[in-house]
Enzyme design. Structure first.
Site, PDB file in Angstrom:
ATOM      1  N   ASP A   1      -4.564  -4.761  41.399  1.00 28.14           N
ATOM      2  CA  ASP A   1      -5.592  -5.820  40.718  1.00 28.14           C
ATOM      3  C   ASP A   1      -4.656  -6.789  40.260  1.00 28.14           C
ATOM      4  O   ASP A   1      -4.654  -6.847  39.015  1.00 28.14           O
ATOM      5  CB  ASP A   1      -6.598  -5.295  39.885  1.00 28.14           C
ATOM      6  CG  ASP A   1      -5.993  -4.491  38.634  1.00 28.14           C
ATOM      7  OD1 ASP A   1      -4.785  -4.224  38.676  1.00 28.14           O
ATOM      8  OD2 ASP A   1      -6.752  -4.647  37.622  1.00 28.14           O
TER       9      ASP A   1
ATOM     10  N   HIS B   1       2.710  -0.480  32.161  1.00 32.49           N
ATOM     11  CA  HIS B   1       1.895   0.512  32.929  1.00 32.49           C
ATOM     12  C   HIS B   1       2.116   0.884  34.277  1.00 32.49           C
ATOM     13  O   HIS B   1       2.586   1.564  34.900  1.00 32.49           O
ATOM     14  CB  HIS B   1       0.207   0.205  32.940  1.00 32.49           C
ATOM     15  CG  HIS B   1      -0.083  -0.129  31.353  1.00 32.49           C
ATOM     16  ND1 HIS B   1      -0.406   0.694  30.410  1.00 32.49           N
ATOM     17  CD2 HIS B   1      -0.318  -1.287  30.725  1.00 32.49           C
ATOM     18  CE1 HIS B   1      -0.944   0.386  29.236  1.00 32.49           C
ATOM     19  NE2 HIS B   1      -0.973  -1.127  29.624  1.00 32.49           N
TER      20      HIS B   1
HETATM   21  C1  BDR Z   1      -4.010  -0.907  33.419  1.00 29.24           C
HETATM   22  O1  BDR Z   1      -5.314  -1.771  33.225  1.00 29.24           O
HETATM   23  C2  BDR Z   1      -4.737  -3.069  33.773  1.00 29.24           C
HETATM   24  O2  BDR Z   1      -5.047  -4.046  32.633  1.00 29.24           O
HETATM   25  C3  BDR Z   1      -3.209  -3.222  34.044  1.00 29.24           C
HETATM   26  O3  BDR Z   1      -3.044  -3.861  35.068  1.00 29.24           O
HETATM   27  C4  BDR Z   1      -2.941  -1.648  34.241  1.00 29.24           C
HETATM   28  O4  BDR Z   1      -2.985  -1.469  35.700  1.00 29.24           O
HETATM   29  C5  BDR Z   1      -3.766  -0.609  32.090  1.00 29.24           C
HETATM   30  O5  BDR Z   1      -4.927  -0.009  31.604  1.00 29.24           O
HETATM   31 CA    CA Z   2      -3.279  -3.223  37.127  1.00 26.61          CA
END
Ligand code: BDR
Ligand code: CA
Length: 313
Positions: free
Chosen positions: A8, A241
């Protein structure tokens, strides 16, 4: 190893693309996109633009889910804008995409690649689990053939980031996530338990800044936007992340402790989006999820920043 990224495409997703482009162990064969940090159309545009920026102009991009299972539409909220900027990539302007996404829908592409590459295919999801849930619903037999699925999502031993109970990717489509976990498909879960230990700071990305190219400027600006805005952790750094999910897929040794567990997801009330052991399967010997609970963050940060440096110089 053939690799698909399901994104995303916000800032840490963009950094996951750059990392994948700079490593040599896996071949990135395609990107599938969904709503989340941005709308699905912006995720398509950002993915194409980042691929072009890091020299991967030939990697195809597929459009996927535009909204969660239980809704008819989707717009990102203010918290998301704060972390990823209005355009998902820290307000860095990369213009319109120079090519169109492929015609095939994301879930169909995942199914086709599962049938083509089987064990040799790794799927890394760093977005809501809607595309994977759609693929399982359409053809579970095909998805069962995939060698490895690594998902950035969840918070088992630490608090959530979107609510005290839930991590953003799982929360964004809790019903789809529940469906995926309860399907029994084996999944390695790279959640906040480990990603909150892999933070980047100004010092870590100094080599990116020094590369002094269009790509290095864009990627550095995104990273700076992210670590100065993510959860107000200005003093500490930005959590990597999505790049960590890629690293766990290609270098499983980076994970230092895992918990085998059969998971489910709560879909209602204040605990919506919480991942938790499935009561029905507590005594089941076979565990479908491996939840990562400790990580060698120094090794990861060094490997990640060096690989990105290679493609932005
Ligand atoms: C996840 O949520 C999104 O905002 C980031 O891209 C990551 O995949 C972290 O909680
Ligand atoms: Ca993400």
């Amino acid at each position: 190893m053939k690799l698909i990224l399901d994104l995303d495409t916000g800032i840490d997703d963009a950094l996951a693309i750059a990392y994948t482009a700079g490593q040599t162990e896996a071949e990135l064969i395609g990107i599938t996109t969904s709503f989340g940090n941005v709308t699905v159309d912006t995720a398509v545009r950002n993915s194409i633009n980042i691929l072009d920026l890091v020299g991967k102009k030939d990697v195809p991009v597929y459009r996927g889910a535009a909204h969660p299972w239980e809704k008819e539409s989707y717009e990102p909220g203010e918290v998301v804008y704060q972390i990823h900027g209005r355009n998902g990539i820290g307000n860095v302007d990369l213009g319109e995409a120079r090519r169109e996404p492929e015609e095939m829908e994301a879930a169909d592409y995942i199914i086709e690649m599962a049938n083509t590459y089987g064990k040799n295919l790794t799927l890394v999801t760093t977005a809501p689990l809607t595309n994977l849930a759609n693929a399982i619903r359409k053809n579970k037999e095909a998805i069962d053939k995939i060698g490895k699925i690594v998902t950035m999502g969840g918070a088992l031993t630490v608090p959530g980031n979107i609510t005290p109970y839930a991590e953003a990717n799982i929360y964004a489509d809790a019903c789809a996530a529940k469906y995926v976990f309860e399907s029994g498909i084996p999944i390695v879960l790279v959640g906040l338990d480990v990603t909150m230990k892999t933070l980047i700071t100004k010092k870590d990305i100094q080599s990116w800044e020094e590369a002094d190219s269009k790509a290095s400027k864009a990627i550095t600006d995104m990273a700076v936007y992210y670590y100065t805005n993510e959860l107000d952790y200005t003093e500490i750094g930005g959590a990597m992340h999505d790049p960590l999910a890629v690293d766990a897929a290609i270098h499983p040794d980076v994970i230092k402790n895992i918990l085998p567990i059969n998971l489910t997801v709560e879909t209602e009330g204040i605990t919506k989006g919480r991942i938790i052991g499935d009561m029905k399967l507590l005594n089941e010997k076979k565990k479908s999820c491996l939840v990562c609970v400790d990580v060698d963050s120094d090794t990861f940060i060094k490997r990640f920043t060096a690989a990105v440096r290679k493609v932005i110089a």
